[in-house]
Design an enzyme around this catalytic site. Structure first.
Site, PDB file in Angstrom:
ATOM      1  N   SER A 178       9.780  12.760  -3.841  1.00 49.16           N
ATOM      2  CA  SER A 178       8.677  12.279  -3.244  1.00 49.16           C
ATOM      3  C   SER A 178       8.914  11.537  -1.769  1.00 49.16           C
ATOM      4  O   SER A 178      10.065  11.194  -1.736  1.00 49.16           O
ATOM      5  CB  SER A 178       7.987  11.237  -4.321  1.00 49.16           C
ATOM      6  N   LYS A 179       7.684  11.562  -1.286  1.00 48.92           N
ATOM      7  CA  LYS A 179       7.849  11.061   0.221  1.00 48.92           C
ATOM      8  C   LYS A 179       8.202   9.450   0.109  1.00 48.92           C
ATOM      9  O   LYS A 179       8.887   9.062   1.039  1.00 48.92           O
ATOM     10  CB  LYS A 179       6.608  11.128   0.602  1.00 48.92           C
ATOM     11  N   ARG A 180       7.923   8.951  -0.980  1.00 53.58           N
ATOM     12  CA  ARG A 180       8.094   7.434  -1.144  1.00 53.58           C
ATOM     13  C   ARG A 180       9.487   7.176  -0.958  1.00 53.58           C
ATOM     14  O   ARG A 180      10.082   5.851  -0.434  1.00 53.58           O
ATOM     15  CB  ARG A 180       7.502   6.637  -2.282  1.00 53.58           C
ATOM     16  N   GLN A 181      10.478   7.861  -1.371  1.00 53.03           N
ATOM     17  CA  GLN A 181      11.856   7.726  -1.418  1.00 53.03           C
ATOM     18  C   GLN A 181      12.719   8.360  -0.248  1.00 53.03           C
ATOM     19  O   GLN A 181      13.888   8.430  -0.144  1.00 53.03           O
ATOM     20  CB  GLN A 181      12.561   8.120  -2.821  1.00 53.03           C
ATOM     21  N   GLY A 182      11.811   8.876   0.692  1.00 52.63           N
ATOM     22  CA  GLY A 182      12.579   9.251   1.783  1.00 52.63           C
ATOM     23  C   GLY A 182      11.813  10.654   2.469  1.00 52.63           C
ATOM     24  O   GLY A 182      10.814  10.652   2.224  1.00 52.63           O
TER      25      GLY A 182
END
Ligand code: GLU
Length: 477
Positions: free
Chosen positions: A252-256
């Protein structure tokens, strides 16, 4: 034998997800390995998701990655991709056929009714799916109502039995028909949904293998039913494993970073990204990890694609990119390095120095955007020290060393490379400090780091006055 024909069929949504690039790459490798065709088809029938410029960035990303496609309608002398939005008449013809054969039916339910239905199903803990209210409207009445009422057209999924997906990677997966939704095939705006357009096109484009992400597996029984409804032979399916974050959650975008553009702007080389992505779900079966594109083509088979999710390890990508940076031919490396210098407004004003600077950084960077940080020492009058560097600098012995260098340095007006060697010899002799105890503090004082740029090159780019200034800074720390 049937010709291998595969397609990459993205819906342009603005940026190119690395998962999409993996799908494109595996299709490409499979096509090239089997001397088949790789088709690009833009699935752009969802008007509500239209994003200006998305197709262009998609095509750019593919060409950056070196994944050339083979066919499509000819446009300005080149092959264009196929665009579903230009094929609407074709889907229309096919839906008429399905309605006529009783495999599809118009549904007049209002958005409000469907909304309530879903809420009630959720409250009863049931699967959320169409309840079939319009399934059995007599044909004459349905035809009449279609003239004046807004409707969607749904697939009439058989209520009994099961549909089996025989997947080349996952094996046989069976789905109970009574749990398959009467999927909308045509929306109320008259555009086809993904399911209809995708199946019709795969058939008309003679696609032999559908290779796509695992998230499409639940849609596949619907597609198989459509093939049956049309009386067509279905292609073979291969669903690729999910991409995961390091903690094994879905990437996911949230982790990178998840878009190809994110990596481009960091200075990841396309050949490194492609090599890295080729291993997200596939391996050759031995320890080999570095592959040219031609080698990947040679070794790639679907038998060697895993079922288990593939962890996207950003550190491995960076390590690999570093390997690629160091194996570039020197002139190619310098060319890219100079572009980055320019982009970051880091110009020494002297072409030879620029080149020397870029070369001095080659061993210390894993991504080109690190040039900015690494080159900072050439453009500042005060260094910031890494923790390790500071540790060396504050040592008492180091201070003696720096003082000696400072006292001696003016003997060498130009501080050429040879001068520097003589200077260091003298310092070594007179202080008795040598080896690591000599070189680490000097490196720390002159670059602010304990690893990285090659010292002699740094000195030649910095020039004597700057070196002197940095030594003074170290003495005063
Ligand atoms: N348009 C779908 C997507 O965006 C294609 C899925 C498929 O390959 O069938 O990924």
């Amino acid at each position: 034998m049937q010709e291998v024909r595969v397609r990459f069929a993205p819906s342009p949504t603005g940026f190119v997800h690395v998962g999409s690039l993996r799908t494109a790459l595996y299709n490409y490798l499979f096509a090239r390995h089997n001397k088949g065709k790789f088709i690009l088809r833009i699935e752009d029938t969802d008007q509500s998701r239209f994003v200006e410029g998305a197709v262009e960035s998609l095509i750019k990303a593919l060409s950056w990655a070196g994944l050339d496609y083979d066919e499509g309608p000819e446009k300005e002398g080149a092959y264009g991709p196929y665009y579903q939005s230009q094929r609407l008449d074709i889907y229309k013809e096919h839906i008429d056929y399905l309605i006529e054969k009783g495999w599809a039916y118009p549904c007049f339910c209002s958005a409000e009714r469907l909304d309530n239905m879903r809420k009630e199903q959720a409250a009863r803990n049931e699967a959320i799916m169409y309840d079939g209210a319009c399934r059995n409207i007599p044909a004459a009445e349905a035809n009449q109502r279609m003239k004046s009422e807004s409707c969607v057209i749904r697939l009439k999924v058989p209520q009994k039995g099961e549909t089996i997906v025989d997947d080349l990677i996952r094996g046989k997966v069976s789905f109970q028909n009574n749990l398959i939704d009467d999927q909308a095939l045509i929306k109320s705006d008259g555009y086809p949904t993904y399911h209809l357009a995708n199946v019709v096109d795969d058939h008309l484009m003679k696609v032999s293998h559908v290779i796509r992400g695992e998230e499409w597996l639940p849609s596949t029984p619907k597609h198989i039913l459509l093939y049956q409804a049309f009386g067509w032979e279905a292609p073979q399916f291969a669903h690729l494993p999910l991409l995961l974050n390091a903690d094994r959650s879905k990437l996911s975008k949230r982790q990178g970073d998840v878009s190809v553009e994110d990596y481009q702007v960091k200075g990841i080389l396309p050949q490194a990204l492609i090599n890295f992505i080729s291993l997200l779900g596939w391996s050759k079966g031995d320890d080999q990890e570095i592959f040219t594109l031609d080698e990947s083509i040679e070794y790639f088979t679907l038998e060697r694609v895993n079922k288990a999710g593939a962890v996207f390890d950003i550190h491995k990508l960076e390590w690999m990119n570093g390997m690629y940076i160091r194996s570039l031919p020197e002139d190619e490396y310098v060319k890219i390095g100079l572009e980055w210098l320019e982009r970051e407004n880091l110009d020494t004003g002297d072409a030879d120095k620029n080149k020397a600077l870029v070369l001095s950084l080659r061993n210390g960077i894993n991504k080109f955007n690190e040039i900015k940080e690494r080159a900072a020492l050439f453009f500042t009058d005060r260094l910031t020290y890494s923790e390790d560097a500071a540790g060396w600098i504050v040592k008492e012995e180091s201070k003696i060393l720096f003082q000696k260098m400072y006292d001696e340095i003016d003997q060498y007006p130009d501080l050429t490379l040879d001068d520097f060697k003589v200077l260091m010899k003298t310092v070594q002799k007179e202080t008795g400090i040598k080896g690591k105890e000599l070189w680490m503090p000097v490196r720390a004082a002159i670059t602010g780091l304990t690893e990285g740029p090659e010292l002699p090159v740094v000195i030649s780019v910095l020039g004597k006055e700057k070196v002197k200034k940095f030594i003074k800074q170290a003495i005063d720390k």
